[in-house]
Design an enzyme around this catalytic site. Sequence first.
Site, PDB file in Angstrom:
ATOM      1  N   ASN A 143       0.793  -1.239   0.000  1.00 19.64           N
ATOM      2  CA  ASN A 143       0.000   0.000   0.000  1.00 19.64           C
ATOM      3  C   ASN A 143       0.825   1.289   0.000  1.00 19.64           C
ATOM      4  OD1 ASN A 143       0.797  -0.545   2.627  1.00 19.64           O
ATOM      5  ND2 ASN A 143      -1.086   0.232   3.545  1.00 19.64           N
ATOM      6  N   LYS A 166      12.679  -6.570   0.753  1.00 15.09           N
ATOM      7  CA  LYS A 166      11.818  -7.282  -0.202  1.00 15.09           C
ATOM      8  C   LYS A 166      10.480  -6.555  -0.270  1.00 15.09           C
ATOM      9  CE  LYS A 166       8.964 -10.646   0.287  1.00 15.09           C
ATOM     10  NZ  LYS A 166       7.909 -10.064  -0.550  1.00 15.09           N
ATOM     11  N   GLY A 218       2.852  -5.644   7.224  1.00 15.11           N
ATOM     12  CA  GLY A 218       1.905  -6.497   6.511  1.00 15.11           C
ATOM     13  C   GLY A 218       0.815  -6.990   7.442  1.00 15.11           C
ATOM     14  N   SER A 219       0.246  -8.133   7.094  1.00 15.80           N
ATOM     15  CA  SER A 219      -0.932  -8.618   7.828  1.00 15.80           C
ATOM     16  C   SER A 219      -0.542  -9.375   9.104  1.00 15.80           C
ATOM     17  CB  SER A 219      -1.729  -9.548   6.914  1.00 15.80           C
ATOM     18  OG  SER A 219      -0.934 -10.668   6.583  1.00 15.80           O
ATOM     19  N   VAL A 220      -1.511  -9.548   9.976  1.00 14.61           N
ATOM     20  CA  VAL A 220      -1.276 -10.279  11.226  1.00 14.61           C
ATOM     21  C   VAL A 220      -0.871 -11.742  10.965  1.00 14.61           C
ATOM     22  CG1 VAL A 220      -2.327 -11.059  13.396  1.00 14.61           C
ATOM     23  CG2 VAL A 220      -2.770  -8.744  12.564  1.00 14.61           C
ATOM     24  N   PRO A 221      -1.550 -12.467  10.057  1.00 12.88           N
ATOM     25  CA  PRO A 221      -1.135 -13.861   9.841  1.00 12.88           C
ATOM     26  C   PRO A 221       0.325 -13.978   9.371  1.00 12.88           C
ATOM     27  CG  PRO A 221      -3.278 -13.473   8.833  1.00 12.88           C
ATOM     28  CD  PRO A 221      -2.781 -12.140   9.309  1.00 12.88           C
ATOM     29  N   THR A 222       0.737 -13.099   8.460  1.00 16.40           N
ATOM     30  CA  THR A 222       2.137 -13.167   8.003  1.00 16.40           C
ATOM     31  C   THR A 222       3.073 -12.733   9.125  1.00 16.40           C
ATOM     32  OG1 THR A 222       1.340 -12.578   5.803  1.00 16.40           O
ATOM     33  CG2 THR A 222       3.704 -12.537   6.130  1.00 16.40           C
ATOM     34  N   GLU A 240       4.746  -4.167  11.964  1.00 21.80           N
ATOM     35  CA  GLU A 240       3.723  -3.141  11.720  1.00 21.80           C
ATOM     36  C   GLU A 240       2.577  -3.847  11.011  1.00 21.80           C
ATOM     37  OE1 GLU A 240       3.878  -0.381  13.052  1.00 21.80           O
ATOM     38  OE2 GLU A 240       5.993   0.011  13.411  1.00 21.80           O
ATOM     39  N   CYS A 274      -3.365   0.855   6.740  1.00 27.56           N
ATOM     40  CA  CYS A 274      -3.413   0.035   7.961  1.00 27.56           C
ATOM     41  C   CYS A 274      -4.078   0.737   9.129  1.00 27.56           C
ATOM     42  CB  CYS A 274      -1.988  -0.335   8.359  1.00 27.56           C
ATOM     43  SG  CYS A 274      -0.908   1.097   8.513  1.00 27.56           S
ATOM     44  N   GLU A 377     -10.662  -6.370   9.428  1.00 25.22           N
ATOM     45  CA  GLU A 377      -9.998  -5.382   8.573  1.00 25.22           C
ATOM     46  C   GLU A 377     -10.413  -5.646   7.119  1.00 25.22           C
ATOM     47  OE1 GLU A 377      -5.707  -5.707   7.830  1.00 25.22           O
ATOM     48  OE2 GLU A 377      -5.563  -3.550   8.174  1.00 25.22           O
ATOM     49  N   GLU A 472       8.107   2.612  14.045  1.00 28.59           N
ATOM     50  CA  GLU A 472       8.791   3.273  12.940  1.00 28.59           C
ATOM     51  C   GLU A 472       8.735   4.768  13.205  1.00 28.59           C
ATOM     52  OE1 GLU A 472       7.091   1.268   9.439  1.00 28.59           O
ATOM     53  OE2 GLU A 472       8.949   0.136   9.426  1.00 28.59           O
TER      54      GLU A 472
HETATM   55  N1  LIG Z   1       1.039  -1.170  10.557  1.00 27.39           N
HETATM   56  C1  LIG Z   1       1.541  -0.719   9.424  1.00 27.39           C
HETATM   57  O1  LIG Z   1       2.390   0.162   9.388  1.00 27.39           O
HETATM   58  C2  LIG Z   1       1.029  -1.285   8.095  1.00 27.39           C
HETATM   59  C3  LIG Z   1       1.301  -0.581   6.922  1.00 27.39           C
HETATM   60  C4  LIG Z   1       0.833  -1.092   5.707  1.00 27.39           C
HETATM   61  C5  LIG Z   1       0.101  -2.271   5.670  1.00 27.39           C
HETATM   62  N2  LIG Z   1      -0.153  -2.935   6.823  1.00 27.39           N
HETATM   63  C6  LIG Z   1      -0.965  -4.167   6.793  1.00 27.39           C
HETATM   64  O2  LIG Z   1      -0.571  -4.982   5.690  1.00 27.39           O
HETATM   65  C7  LIG Z   1      -1.650  -5.760   5.225  1.00 27.39           C
HETATM   66  C8  LIG Z   1      -1.783  -5.631   3.716  1.00 27.39           C
HETATM   67  O3  LIG Z   1      -0.565  -5.868   3.105  1.00 27.39           O
HETATM   68  P1  LIG Z   1      -0.192  -7.253   2.382  1.00 27.39           P
HETATM   69  O4  LIG Z   1      -1.424  -7.864   1.816  1.00 27.39           O
HETATM   70  O5  LIG Z   1       0.965  -6.991   1.486  1.00 27.39           O
HETATM   71  O6  LIG Z   1       0.289  -8.139   3.631  1.00 27.39           O
HETATM   72  P2  LIG Z   1       0.930  -9.601   3.611  1.00 27.39           P
HETATM   73  O7  LIG Z   1       1.113  -9.963   5.036  1.00 27.39           O
HETATM   74  O8  LIG Z   1       0.166 -10.509   2.743  1.00 27.39           O
HETATM   75  O9  LIG Z   1       2.355  -9.410   2.883  1.00 27.39           O
HETATM   76  C9  LIG Z   1       3.295  -8.475   3.340  1.00 27.39           C
HETATM   77  C10 LIG Z   1       4.680  -8.874   2.871  1.00 27.39           C
HETATM   78  O10 LIG Z   1       5.063 -10.104   3.482  1.00 27.39           O
HETATM   79  C11 LIG Z   1       5.545 -11.011   2.500  1.00 27.39           C
HETATM   80  N3  LIG Z   1       5.326 -12.370   2.994  1.00 27.39           N
HETATM   81  C12 LIG Z   1       4.219 -13.135   2.817  1.00 27.39           C
HETATM   82  N4  LIG Z   1       4.385 -14.312   3.484  1.00 27.39           N
HETATM   83  C13 LIG Z   1       5.596 -14.268   4.082  1.00 27.39           C
HETATM   84  C14 LIG Z   1       6.321 -15.162   4.918  1.00 27.39           C
HETATM   85  N5  LIG Z   1       5.832 -16.337   5.282  1.00 27.39           N
HETATM   86  N6  LIG Z   1       7.549 -14.783   5.370  1.00 27.39           N
HETATM   87  C15 LIG Z   1       8.067 -13.584   5.026  1.00 27.39           C
HETATM   88  N7  LIG Z   1       7.415 -12.691   4.232  1.00 27.39           N
HETATM   89  C16 LIG Z   1       6.200 -13.027   3.772  1.00 27.39           C
HETATM   90  C17 LIG Z   1       4.764 -10.613   1.257  1.00 27.39           C
HETATM   91  O11 LIG Z   1       5.384 -11.093   0.087  1.00 27.39           O
HETATM   92  C18 LIG Z   1       4.780  -9.105   1.368  1.00 27.39           C
HETATM   93  O12 LIG Z   1       6.013  -8.568   0.926  1.00 27.39           O
HETATM   94  C19 LIG Z   1      -2.871  -5.222   5.956  1.00 27.39           C
HETATM   95  O13 LIG Z   1      -3.217  -6.079   7.011  1.00 27.39           O
HETATM   96  C20 LIG Z   1      -2.392  -3.887   6.493  1.00 27.39           C
HETATM   97  O14 LIG Z   1      -3.096  -3.423   7.610  1.00 27.39           O
HETATM   98  C21 LIG Z   1       0.301  -2.466   8.028  1.00 27.39           C
HETATM   99  O1  LIG Z   2      -0.603   1.807   5.934  1.00 28.76           O
HETATM  100  C1  LIG Z   2      -0.018   2.304   6.881  1.00 28.76           C
HETATM  101  C2  LIG Z   2       1.242   3.101   6.870  1.00 28.76           C
HETATM  102  C3  LIG Z   2       0.979   4.550   6.740  1.00 28.76           C
HETATM  103  C4  LIG Z   2       0.048   5.293   7.334  1.00 28.76           C
HETATM  104  N1  LIG Z   2       0.184   6.542   6.878  1.00 28.76           N
HETATM  105  C5  LIG Z   2       1.181   6.571   6.061  1.00 28.76           C
HETATM  106  N2  LIG Z   2       1.670   5.358   5.998  1.00 28.76           N
END
Ligand SMILES: NC(=O)c1ccc[n+]([C@@H]2O[C@H](COP(=O)([O-])OP(=O)(O)OC[C@H]3O[C@@H](n4cnc5c(N)ncnc54)[C@H](O)[C@@H]3O)[C@@H](O)[C@H]2O)c1
Ligand SMILES: O=CCc1c[nH]cn1
Length: 498
Positions: A143, A166, A218-222, A240, A274, A377, A472
């Site tokens: 995003n 990455k 990224g996401s909580v599961p990852t 994050e 996020c 979410e 961050e």
């Molecule tokens: N808190 C924050 O600052 C913040 C900012 C942006 C997005 N997010 C969250 O990210 C999510 C959306 O992003 P997404 O769909 O790219 O998330 P995602 O968890 O699917 O993927 C994030 C990254 O992790 C990598 N990845 C996937 N599986 C992995 C593994 N097993 N080991 C290591 N890396 C792995 C992916 O290739 C990608 O680069 C939403 O839940 C959003 O809230 C959080």
């Molecule tokens: O997606 C979340 C990270 C972020 C929030 N505002 C700017 N970057």
Amino acid sequence: MTTQIGVSFDGSLDEDSIWTWCSRVIATFSCSGEKEVNLAVEDAKAAFKIWRQKSGLERGRILLEAARIIRERTDEIATVESINNGKSILEARLDIDTSWQCLEYYAGLAGSMAGEHIQLPGGSFGYTRREPLGVCVGIGAWNYPFQIASWKSAPALACGNAMVFKPSPFTPVTALLLAEIYTEAGAPPGLFNVVQGGGATGQLLCQHRDVAKVSFTGSVPTGTKIMEAAAKGIKPVTLELGGKSPLIIFADCNLENAVKGALMANFLTQGEVCCNGTRVFVQKEILDKFTEQVVQQTQRIKIGDPLLEGTRMGPLINRPHLERVLGFVKGAKEQGAKVLCGGDPYVPEDPKLKDGYFMRPCVLGNCRDDMTCVKEEIFGPVMSILSFDTEAEVLERANNTAFGLAAGVFTRDLQRAHRVVAELQAGVCFINNYNVSPVELPFGGYKKSGSQPVGIVTAQNRGASREGFGRENGRVTIEHYSQLKTVCVEMGDVESAF
Ligand SMILES: NC(=O)c1ccc[n+]([C@@H]2O[C@H](COP(=O)([O-])OP(=O)(O)OC[C@H]3O[C@@H](n4cnc5c(N)ncnc54)[C@H](O)[C@@H]3O)[C@@H](O)[C@H]2O)c1
Ligand SMILES: O=CCc1c[nH]cn1
């Protein structure tokens, strides 16, 4: 293995590449395997040896130069980012701004990293050194591709580390521009390396024995998988993660600002943010007026080609995600929510855009706390409006979630504003605004959004989460990218016990 990307980049910015948010493949890349990951880490290790010897001031100078180049190339990078992700050019420029600002901020802090001198008996003394960790890994979501790469690399490099980054396979392009810029600014080759790939490549990075730390967005599961992999190597992690943040609108608010705030909290980057305040709690007295104005303004959001100056909402990241978001709207209707506007696919008039992943931003009324759209979410342009009566009630409901990334409150009563944010279980709180991200302020979550409550959350320790999974931005991030060495110096003779 070669992965094809839906919204991507063919290296040119000609007239045609403007129309590429429509499932046209414009870039391909090979996912990095073990060989490439090892190579990237080896290169980073070699660069680290040079980089760690530089003074903070020297490192800061290179970061400042990189910040200058990014600033100078804002329009070009923003254009590529808009193609990379689909966000409007206006927003992409703001992302590039917060990126170079982050580099500038940590350039300024690099020279101030210092330890302590501690006097001991008999003229002996001790001192502490704040040292880098080594090769850090950054893994990004799709995003905020350039911004995430900048927010992770700037503090890491300022502290003397190297980074292998990455990006998400859905947005592989702009992290490469950042790598080029660091090199042009004078960083040793390999100091900031980019590897491409998905989960398998990410896992290889996290498990690598020469990687000292992993910073993940990224996401909580990852995030859970990353923590597991890092735990095996006893590596610190910054996580994050996702959110389902509350935005609380009291009846005494400045309504115009509250309405603007609700749109900022929900519809930036197609709602794929996020920290979005997607649970909008509105005090009953102003519910109708607030809802009417929010719907009116949401309907005015201009959707379309993100590279056009007037556009305020582009396409979602890919077809499966669009379908997932539309599925949430359908489910909300089935559970009794009322679609007040949007929530359906949008087909722009321009025939070149007809296959794009566009949808109309959605406002849902009649929402209840137990609905899926309010609990999960969505990560798309869907706002849920809920009504409330009292401060105590809304606080209870706002905190009733496993997430804890952000929260917002609109009120003219400043005592109430501070009282409420003190009780909110969220890492980032906004008073009378939403989704502003100054780089001087730490950013990160409580609970499953990125940190851990101390034991069970009670009235006493509520809000006392430690930032154990990092933050961050802000000064505190220096601590998450460095380690403390204690040096004990004897000025007399050894007093042996033997
Ligand atoms: N808190 C924050 O600052 C913040 C900012 C942006 C997005 N997010 C969250 O990210 C999510 C959306 O992003 P997404 O769909 O790219 O998330 P995602 O968890 O699917 O993927 C994030 C990254 O992790 C990598 N990845 C996937 N599986 C992995 C593994 N097993 N080991 C290591 N890396 C792995 C992916 O290739 C990608 O680069 C939403 O839940 C959003 O809230 C959080
Ligand atoms: O997606 C979340 C990270 C972020 C929030 N505002 C700017 N970057």
